[in-house]
Design a protein around this motif. Structure first.
Motif, PDB file in Angstrom:
ATOM      1  N   GLU A  89       0.711  -1.060  -0.115  1.00  0.00           N
ATOM      2  CA  GLU A  89       0.017   0.114   0.149  1.00  0.00           C
ATOM      3  C   GLU A  89       1.034   1.293  -0.021  1.00  0.00           C
ATOM      4  OE1 GLU A  89      -0.121  -2.543   1.970  1.00  0.00           O
ATOM      5  OE2 GLU A  89      -0.677  -1.860   4.159  1.00  0.00           O
ATOM      6  N   ASP A  90       2.192   1.252   0.304  1.00  0.00           N
ATOM      7  CA  ASP A  90       3.038   2.323  -0.052  1.00  0.00           C
ATOM      8  C   ASP A  90       3.351   2.559  -1.592  1.00  0.00           C
ATOM      9  OD1 ASP A  90       4.903   1.308   3.060  1.00  0.00           O
ATOM     10  OD2 ASP A  90       3.426   2.721   2.717  1.00  0.00           O
ATOM     11  N   THR A  91       2.931   1.739  -2.348  1.00  0.00           N
ATOM     12  CA  THR A  91       3.022   1.989  -3.845  1.00  0.00           C
ATOM     13  C   THR A  91       2.480   3.308  -4.413  1.00  0.00           C
ATOM     14  OG1 THR A  91       3.243  -0.456  -4.308  1.00  0.00           O
ATOM     15  CG2 THR A  91       2.628   1.098  -6.179  1.00  0.00           C
ATOM     16  N   ALA A  92       2.957   3.998  -5.025  1.00  0.00           N
ATOM     17  CA  ALA A  92       2.805   5.464  -5.209  1.00  0.00           C
ATOM     18  C   ALA A  92       3.917   6.123  -6.125  1.00  0.00           C
ATOM     19  CB  ALA A  92       2.207   6.232  -3.924  1.00  0.00           C
ATOM     20  N   VAL A  93       3.353   7.210  -6.657  1.00  0.00           N
ATOM     21  CA  VAL A  93       4.438   8.263  -7.159  1.00  0.00           C
ATOM     22  C   VAL A  93       4.758   9.290  -5.893  1.00  0.00           C
ATOM     23  CG1 VAL A  93       4.966  10.053  -8.719  1.00  0.00           C
ATOM     24  CG2 VAL A  93       3.589   8.339  -9.347  1.00  0.00           C
ATOM     25  N   TYR A  94       5.904   9.548  -5.611  1.00  0.00           N
ATOM     26  CA  TYR A  94       6.297  10.186  -4.575  1.00  0.00           C
ATOM     27  C   TYR A  94       6.953  11.485  -4.913  1.00  0.00           C
ATOM     28  CZ  TYR A  94       5.487   6.615  -1.078  1.00  0.00           C
ATOM     29  OH  TYR A  94       4.894   5.455  -0.302  1.00  0.00           O
ATOM     30  N   TYR A  95       6.412  12.611  -4.400  1.00  0.00           N
ATOM     31  CA  TYR A  95       6.634  14.125  -4.682  1.00  0.00           C
ATOM     32  C   TYR A  95       7.490  14.790  -3.501  1.00  0.00           C
ATOM     33  CZ  TYR A  95       3.415  13.200  -8.459  1.00  0.00           C
ATOM     34  OH  TYR A  95       2.604  12.673  -9.580  1.00  0.00           O
ATOM     35  N   CYS A  96       8.266  15.541  -3.906  1.00  0.00           N
ATOM     36  CA  CYS A  96       8.767  16.406  -2.890  1.00  0.00           C
ATOM     37  C   CYS A  96       8.221  17.743  -2.857  1.00  0.00           C
ATOM     38  CB  CYS A  96      10.220  16.442  -2.556  1.00  0.00           C
ATOM     39  SG  CYS A  96      11.200  17.148  -3.807  1.00  0.00           S
ATOM     40  N   ALA A  97       7.998  18.553  -1.985  1.00  0.00           N
ATOM     41  CA  ALA A  97       7.424  19.847  -2.010  1.00  0.00           C
ATOM     42  C   ALA A  97       8.073  21.045  -1.215  1.00  0.00           C
ATOM     43  CB  ALA A  97       5.762  19.811  -1.798  1.00  0.00           C
ATOM     44  N   ALA A  98       8.007  22.463  -1.536  1.00  0.00           N
ATOM     45  CA  ALA A  98       8.788  23.213  -0.712  1.00  0.00           C
ATOM     46  C   ALA A  98       7.572  24.329  -0.277  1.00  0.00           C
ATOM     47  CB  ALA A  98      10.019  23.887  -1.380  1.00  0.00           C
ATOM     48  N   VAL A  99       7.888  25.012   0.796  1.00  0.00           N
ATOM     49  CA  VAL A  99       7.154  26.286   1.102  1.00  0.00           C
ATOM     50  C   VAL A  99       7.921  27.136   1.915  1.00  0.00           C
ATOM     51  CG1 VAL A  99       5.794  25.309   3.144  1.00  0.00           C
ATOM     52  CG2 VAL A  99       5.194  27.017   1.963  1.00  0.00           C
ATOM     53  N   PRO A 100       8.003  28.414   1.894  1.00  0.00           N
ATOM     54  CA  PRO A 100       9.007  29.393   2.437  1.00  0.00           C
ATOM     55  C   PRO A 100       8.408  29.663   3.962  1.00  0.00           C
ATOM     56  CG  PRO A 100       7.553  30.579   0.891  1.00  0.00           C
ATOM     57  CD  PRO A 100       7.448  29.126   0.698  1.00  0.00           C
ATOM     58  N   TYR A 101       8.182  28.534   4.819  1.00  0.00           N
ATOM     59  CA  TYR A 101       7.842  28.711   6.036  1.00  0.00           C
ATOM     60  C   TYR A 101       8.989  28.597   6.943  1.00  0.00           C
ATOM     61  CZ  TYR A 101       2.752  27.921   5.062  1.00  0.00           C
ATOM     62  OH  TYR A 101       1.431  28.068   4.530  1.00  0.00           O
ATOM     63  N   ARG A 102       9.259  29.484   7.926  1.00  0.00           N
ATOM     64  CA  ARG A 102      10.231  29.709   8.999  1.00  0.00           C
ATOM     65  C   ARG A 102      10.115  29.075  10.222  1.00  0.00           C
ATOM     66  NH1 ARG A 102      12.666  35.617   8.499  1.00  0.00           N
ATOM     67  NH2 ARG A 102      13.231  35.650   6.106  1.00  0.00           N
ATOM     68  N   GLY A 103      11.153  28.977  10.778  1.00  0.00           N
ATOM     69  CA  GLY A 103      10.881  28.134  12.294  1.00  0.00           C
ATOM     70  C   GLY A 103      10.589  26.855  12.217  1.00  0.00           C
ATOM     71  N   ALA A 104       9.716  26.709  13.241  1.00  0.00           N
ATOM     72  CA  ALA A 104       9.094  25.278  13.334  1.00  0.00           C
ATOM     73  C   ALA A 104       7.942  24.950  12.416  1.00  0.00           C
ATOM     74  CB  ALA A 104       8.958  24.744  14.591  1.00  0.00           C
ATOM     75  N   ARG A 105       7.206  25.715  11.715  1.00  0.00           N
ATOM     76  CA  ARG A 105       6.186  25.881  11.030  1.00  0.00           C
ATOM     77  C   ARG A 105       6.126  24.833   9.813  1.00  0.00           C
ATOM     78  NH1 ARG A 105       2.957  30.758   7.814  1.00  0.00           N
ATOM     79  NH2 ARG A 105       1.028  29.583   7.524  1.00  0.00           N
ATOM     80  N   MET A 106       5.353  23.993   9.453  1.00  0.00           N
ATOM     81  CA  MET A 106       5.323  23.157   8.593  1.00  0.00           C
ATOM     82  C   MET A 106       3.667  22.964   8.126  1.00  0.00           C
ATOM     83  SD  MET A 106       7.486  19.854  10.220  1.00  0.00           S
ATOM     84  CE  MET A 106       6.860  20.135  11.834  1.00  0.00           C
ATOM     85  N   SER A 107       3.512  22.172   7.194  1.00  0.00           N
ATOM     86  CA  SER A 107       2.098  22.048   6.680  1.00  0.00           C
ATOM     87  C   SER A 107       1.871  20.596   6.170  1.00  0.00           C
ATOM     88  CB  SER A 107       1.773  22.888   5.760  1.00  0.00           C
ATOM     89  OG  SER A 107       0.338  22.929   5.143  1.00  0.00           O
TER      90      SER A 107
END
Length: 126
Positions: A89-107
């Protein structure tokens, strides 16, 4: 502007491991929070893991927590996804992505990410 190129995908048996890499261009890579998403055939793209710009904070989807590890090397402009105990079930296309968030912020929301790679295929056989 950040350009992202994923690599490291392939075919692996269930229980095996793979390490995905995402190479980023741009001098300000260290100022971006990074994430991995994946999209299986016939399914919506989903969040996998995220890491803050310094690497001090990480977050994982429940489905991969304890099996996958996200990391980054800002000196090499790269982010990685170490995948262990892989399942079909891990079969997939994997993408990396970037966002200009500073500090500990993620999404975990894909609509917050500004830059995307082209993806790398991961296939896990049973």
């Amino acid at each position: 502007q950040v350009q992202l190129v994923e690599s490291g995908g392939g075919l692996v048996q269930a229980g095996g491991s793979l390490r995905l890499s995402c190479a980023a261009s741009g001098r300000t890579f260290s100022r971006y929070a990074m994430a991995w998403f994946r999209q299986a055939p016939g399914k919506e793209r989903e969040f996998v893991a995220a890491i803050s710009w310094t690497g001090s904070s990480t977050y994982y989807a429940a489905s991969v927590k304890g099996r996958f590890t996200i990391s980054r090397d800002n000196a090499k402009n790269a982010v990685y996804l170490q995948m262990s105990s892989l399942r079909p079930e891990d079969t997939a296309v994997y993408y990396c992505a970037a966002v200009p968030y500073r500090g500990a912020r993620m999404s975990i929301r894909e609509d917050e990410y500004d830059y995307w790679g082209q993806g790398t295929q991961v296939t896990v056989s049973s």
